[in-house]
Design an enzyme around this catalytic site. Structure first.
Site, PDB file in Angstrom:
ATOM      1  N   GLU A 112     -14.721   4.970  -5.662  1.00 33.62           N
ATOM      2  CA  GLU A 112     -14.928   6.416  -5.663  1.00 33.62           C
ATOM      3  C   GLU A 112     -13.824   7.123  -6.442  1.00 33.62           C
ATOM      4  O   GLU A 112     -12.692   6.637  -6.521  1.00 33.62           O
ATOM      5  CB  GLU A 112     -14.919   6.924  -4.214  1.00 33.62           C
ATOM      6  CG  GLU A 112     -16.083   6.354  -3.411  1.00 33.62           C
ATOM      7  CD  GLU A 112     -16.092   6.777  -1.949  1.00 33.62           C
ATOM      8  OE1 GLU A 112     -17.190   6.936  -1.412  1.00 33.62           O
ATOM      9  OE2 GLU A 112     -15.024   6.937  -1.341  1.00 33.62           O
ATOM     10  N   CYS A 125      -8.883  12.379  -9.088  1.00 35.71           N
ATOM     11  CA  CYS A 125      -8.211  11.355  -8.296  1.00 35.71           C
ATOM     12  C   CYS A 125      -8.925  10.037  -8.580  1.00 35.71           C
ATOM     13  O   CYS A 125     -10.110   9.882  -8.286  1.00 35.71           O
ATOM     14  CB  CYS A 125      -8.296  11.735  -6.819  1.00 35.71           C
ATOM     15  SG  CYS A 125      -7.527  10.533  -5.740  1.00 35.71           S
ATOM     16  N   CYS A 132      -8.034  -2.306  -0.978  1.00 34.45           N
ATOM     17  CA  CYS A 132      -6.569  -2.299  -1.096  1.00 34.45           C
ATOM     18  C   CYS A 132      -6.026  -3.343  -0.141  1.00 34.45           C
ATOM     19  O   CYS A 132      -6.506  -3.463   0.984  1.00 34.45           O
ATOM     20  CB  CYS A 132      -6.039  -0.911  -0.713  1.00 34.45           C
ATOM     21  SG  CYS A 132      -4.230  -0.767  -0.819  1.00 34.45           S
ATOM     22  N   CYS A 136      -2.453  -0.052   5.354  1.00 34.08           N
ATOM     23  CA  CYS A 136      -1.810   1.050   6.085  1.00 34.08           C
ATOM     24  C   CYS A 136      -2.768   1.473   7.194  1.00 34.08           C
ATOM     25  O   CYS A 136      -3.966   1.662   6.949  1.00 34.08           O
ATOM     26  CB  CYS A 136      -1.529   2.230   5.149  1.00 34.08           C
ATOM     27  SG  CYS A 136      -0.470   1.811   3.755  1.00 34.08           S
ATOM     28  N   CYS A 139      -5.288   4.659   6.962  1.00 35.64           N
ATOM     29  CA  CYS A 139      -6.061   4.858   5.724  1.00 35.64           C
ATOM     30  C   CYS A 139      -7.347   4.040   5.740  1.00 35.64           C
ATOM     31  O   CYS A 139      -7.333   2.853   6.083  1.00 35.64           O
ATOM     32  CB  CYS A 139      -5.190   4.447   4.533  1.00 35.64           C
ATOM     33  SG  CYS A 139      -6.051   4.509   2.955  1.00 35.64           S
ATOM     34  N   CYS A 356      -7.764  12.644   1.142  1.00 32.97           N
ATOM     35  CA  CYS A 356      -6.815  11.535   1.032  1.00 32.97           C
ATOM     36  C   CYS A 356      -7.076  10.542   2.151  1.00 32.97           C
ATOM     37  O   CYS A 356      -7.187  10.922   3.313  1.00 32.97           O
ATOM     38  CB  CYS A 356      -5.381  12.013   1.223  1.00 32.97           C
ATOM     39  SG  CYS A 356      -4.823  13.133  -0.021  1.00 32.97           S
TER      40      CYS A 356
HETATM   41  N1  SAH Z   1      -1.713   3.126  -2.493  1.00 31.45           N
HETATM   42  C1  SAH Z   1      -1.167   4.319  -3.076  1.00 31.45           C
HETATM   43  C2  SAH Z   1      -2.245   5.189  -3.667  1.00 31.45           C
HETATM   44  C3  SAH Z   1      -3.173   5.828  -2.658  1.00 31.45           C
HETATM   45  S1  SAH Z   1      -2.711   7.477  -2.495  1.00 31.45           S
HETATM   46  C4  SAH Z   1      -0.305   5.042  -2.082  1.00 31.45           C
HETATM   47  O1  SAH Z   1      -0.290   4.662  -0.918  1.00 31.45           O
HETATM   48  O2  SAH Z   1       0.391   5.978  -2.460  1.00 31.45           O
HETATM   49  C5  SAH Z   1      -3.429   7.941  -1.016  1.00 31.45           C
HETATM   50  C6  SAH Z   1      -2.524   8.931  -0.272  1.00 31.45           C
HETATM   51  O3  SAH Z   1      -3.233   9.375   0.878  1.00 31.45           O
HETATM   52  C7  SAH Z   1      -1.238   8.287   0.221  1.00 31.45           C
HETATM   53  O4  SAH Z   1      -0.184   9.206   0.093  1.00 31.45           O
HETATM   54  C8  SAH Z   1      -1.514   8.050   1.706  1.00 31.45           C
HETATM   55  O5  SAH Z   1      -0.326   8.063   2.439  1.00 31.45           O
HETATM   56  C9  SAH Z   1      -2.444   9.201   2.028  1.00 31.45           C
HETATM   57  N2  SAH Z   1      -3.380   8.925   3.117  1.00 31.45           N
HETATM   58  C10 SAH Z   1      -3.924   7.741   3.445  1.00 31.45           C
HETATM   59  N3  SAH Z   1      -4.745   7.876   4.507  1.00 31.45           N
HETATM   60  C11 SAH Z   1      -4.723   9.191   4.831  1.00 31.45           C
HETATM   61  C12 SAH Z   1      -5.411   9.965   5.812  1.00 31.45           C
HETATM   62  N4  SAH Z   1      -6.274   9.413   6.668  1.00 31.45           N
HETATM   63  N5  SAH Z   1      -5.169  11.294   5.844  1.00 31.45           N
HETATM   64  C13 SAH Z   1      -4.326  11.875   4.956  1.00 31.45           C
HETATM   65  N6  SAH Z   1      -3.672  11.197   4.003  1.00 31.45           N
HETATM   66  C14 SAH Z   1      -3.864   9.866   3.949  1.00 31.45           C
END
Ligand code: SAH
Length: 369
Positions: A112, A125, A132, A136, A139, A356
Site C-alpha cells: 500500500e 508515503c 516487515c 514492533c 504496528c 501510520c
Molecule cells: N520501519 C520504518 C518505516 C515505517 S514508518 C520505521 O519504523 O520508521 C511507520 C511509522 O509509524 C513509524 O514511526 C512507527 O513508529 C509508526 N507507527 C507504527 N505503528 C503505529 C500505530 N499503530 N500508530 C501510530 N504510529 C505507528
C-alpha cells in the site's frame, strides 16, 4: 490429474530463465538505460529519453515513446518490459485528504501507499518491503512478517502512479516519505536506486530534501547512509525513552540500544548538516507522561532535530490505547518548553486504515501473527 515430472536441468533454472526473459526497465538508472539503447544501436542519449518516458511521463508501453522510431519501439518491446503496478484498489477518505492505493504485484503480493494533501504539499508515503521483519508490537505491518523486498522499480512505480493521478487534476507530487510498509534500511540497495530515480529532474524531480527515510533504528544502515548516501532527510522511530521499554515494543532495540542508535544518528546529522526527525508514537499510559517527555528531551537535546508525536492509531488485536487530548498536549508542551520543536501528527486516513502503522495486507498463504 496432474502428474509430477522430474526434469533434469543442465543449466541452473534461474539462469536459464534470466537469459530468456525480457529485461525489466523500470528500476534501471539512466546510465543503464543508455546501455539498453546502445544494445539496439541507438545513441546513448536515447537511454535518457526512455528514462523520461517511463519515470517522467509514466508511460506503460513502448508505443507511447513517439520520439523513437517504430522499428526501435518494436525491438524494445521484444526485449524489454515496463513494470506497472496493478491498482487493485484506490480509496479516498471522507475528508479527501488521504488516498490509499492498494497495489497488487506480479507475484500476487500486495503493498500500500498513501497520498496525503496538506496545503500545497502532496506527499506520498511509500512502501519498501512486502511486510516487515522487525515486529514492533504496536504496528500492523509487523504482524505480516517479512515476505520480500520490493524492487527499485516497484518502489518507484508507487511514485509514478501517484504523479499520474495528481497530473489528472493539474497537481504534482512534492514530497516522498519512506514510511509505508517495511524497513527501508533493510532494503537499502533497491531503496537508494529508487531514490536516485525519484531525484531525476526529467523524472519525478523530487529532491533529496523532500524525501524522508524513516527507520526503526537499523544502525549499520544509518552508518551506510552516512558514508555513501543518499543524503535524504532522516527520521528515526524512537518511541521510547528507556531500553527496557523499547526492548519490549521494538525488538530491534535488543540489537542496537538507544545510546548506540543515537550515536549513529548524530554521525548522520553531522555529515549531512540537516536536522533529523524523531518519531514518537504515544501509547496511552505507557510512554506518554510529562516525565517521559522530559526524559525524551534529555536524550536528544544535543541533536538538531524535531519531534513528530504520533498518537497511536488502533490496529486489530493490539491492546494499546490512544492518550487523551490533554495528555498529548502536555507531552508536546513539555518538549516545546525545552526550546525544541514538537508537532503532533494526527495521521491522515485513519478512517480508511491508512494511518501510520495501519498498513497491513493479507497475502495468499500468509497468516497474521
Ligand atoms: N520501519 C520504518 C518505516 C515505517 S514508518 C520505521 O519504523 O520508521 C511507520 C511509522 O509509524 C513509524 O514511526 C512507527 O513508529 C509508526 N507507527 C507504527 N505503528 C503505529 C500505530 N499503530 N500508530 C501510530 N504510529 C505507528
Amino acid at each position: 490429474m496432474c502428474q509430477l515430472q522430474t526434469v533434469k536441468h543442465t543449466v541452473p533454472a534461474d539462469k536459464t530463465l534470466a537469459s530468456m526473459s525480457p529485461r525489466e526497465l523500470k528500476g534501471m538508472l539512466p546510465e543503464e538505460l543508455e546501455h539498453v539503447a546502445a544494445s539496439i544501436d541507438l545513441e546513448p542519449y536515447r537511454g535518457r529519453q526512455i528514462a523520461q518516458w517511463i519515470y517522467g511521463y509514466g508511460v506503460r508501453s513502448f508505443d507511447a515513446m513517439t520520439n523513437l522510431s517504430k522499428a526501435h519501439r518494436r525491438m524494445l518491446s521484444e526485449r524489454a518490459t515496463i513494470l506497472s503496478l496493478d491498482e487493485a484498489e484506490v480509496v479516498t477518505d471522507p475528508s479527501g485528504q488521504a488516498t490509499k492505493y492498494l497495489f497488487e504485484l506480479s507475484d500476487g503480493r500486495r503493498v500500500e501507499s498513501v497520498l496525503m494533501a496538506e496545503g500545497d504539499r502532496r506527499t506520498l508515503c511509500v512502501s519498501s518491503q512486502v511486510g516487515c521483519p522487525l515486529d514492533c508490537t504496536f504496528c500492523a505491518t509487523g504482524k505480516m512478517g517479512l515476505i520480500r523486498n520490493l524492487t527499485a522499480g516497484e518502489i518507484v512505480d508507487q511514485v509514478v502512479v501517484a504523479r499520474r493521478h495528481l497530473g489528472e487534476v493539474g497537481e504534482d507530487l512534492t514530497n516522498v516519505v519512506l514510511m509505508g510498509m517495511g524497513e527501508p534500511l533493510l532494503n537499502l540497495p533497491e531503496v537508494s536506486r529508487a531514490i536516485r530515480i525519484m531525484n531525476l529532474d526529467y523524472g519525478p524531480a523530487i529532491s533529496r530534501r523532500r524525501i524522508t527515510l524513516s527507520t526503526a533504528g537499523h544502525v549499520p544502515g544509518i552508518e551506510e547512509l552516512t558514508r555513501n548516501g543518499p543524503h535524504v532527510m532522516l527520521a528515526v522511530s524512537l518511541n521510547a525513552t528507556t531500553d527496557a521499554f523499547r526492548n519490549k515494543i521494538m525488538p530491534i532495540n535488543r540489537r542496537w540500544s538507544i545510546s548506540v542508535l543515537l550515536e549513529a544518528v548524530k554521525g548522520y546529522q553531522r555529515a549531512f548538516g540537516r536536522y533529523v526527525t524523531f518519531e514518537y508514537v504515544l501509547l496511552a499510559g505507557q510512554n506518554d507522561s510529562v516525565e517521559h517527555a522530559r526524559a525524551l528531551v534529555d536524550l536528544i537535546r544535543d541533536i538538531p532535530c524535531k519531534v513528530n508525536v504520533i498518537p497511536w492509531n488502533p490496529i486489530d488485536g493490539e491492546a494499546f490505547g490512544r492518550p487523551s487530548e490533554q495528555r498529548i498536549e502536555a507531552f508536546v508542551e513539555t518538549i516545546a518548553a525545552a526550546q525544541m520543536t514538537a508537532i503532533v501528527r494526527y495521521s491522515k486516513g485513519t478512517d480508511i486504515t491508512a494511518g501510520c502503522g495501519q498498513l497491513y495486507q493479507a497475502s495468499p498463504g500468509v497468516e497474521r501473527r
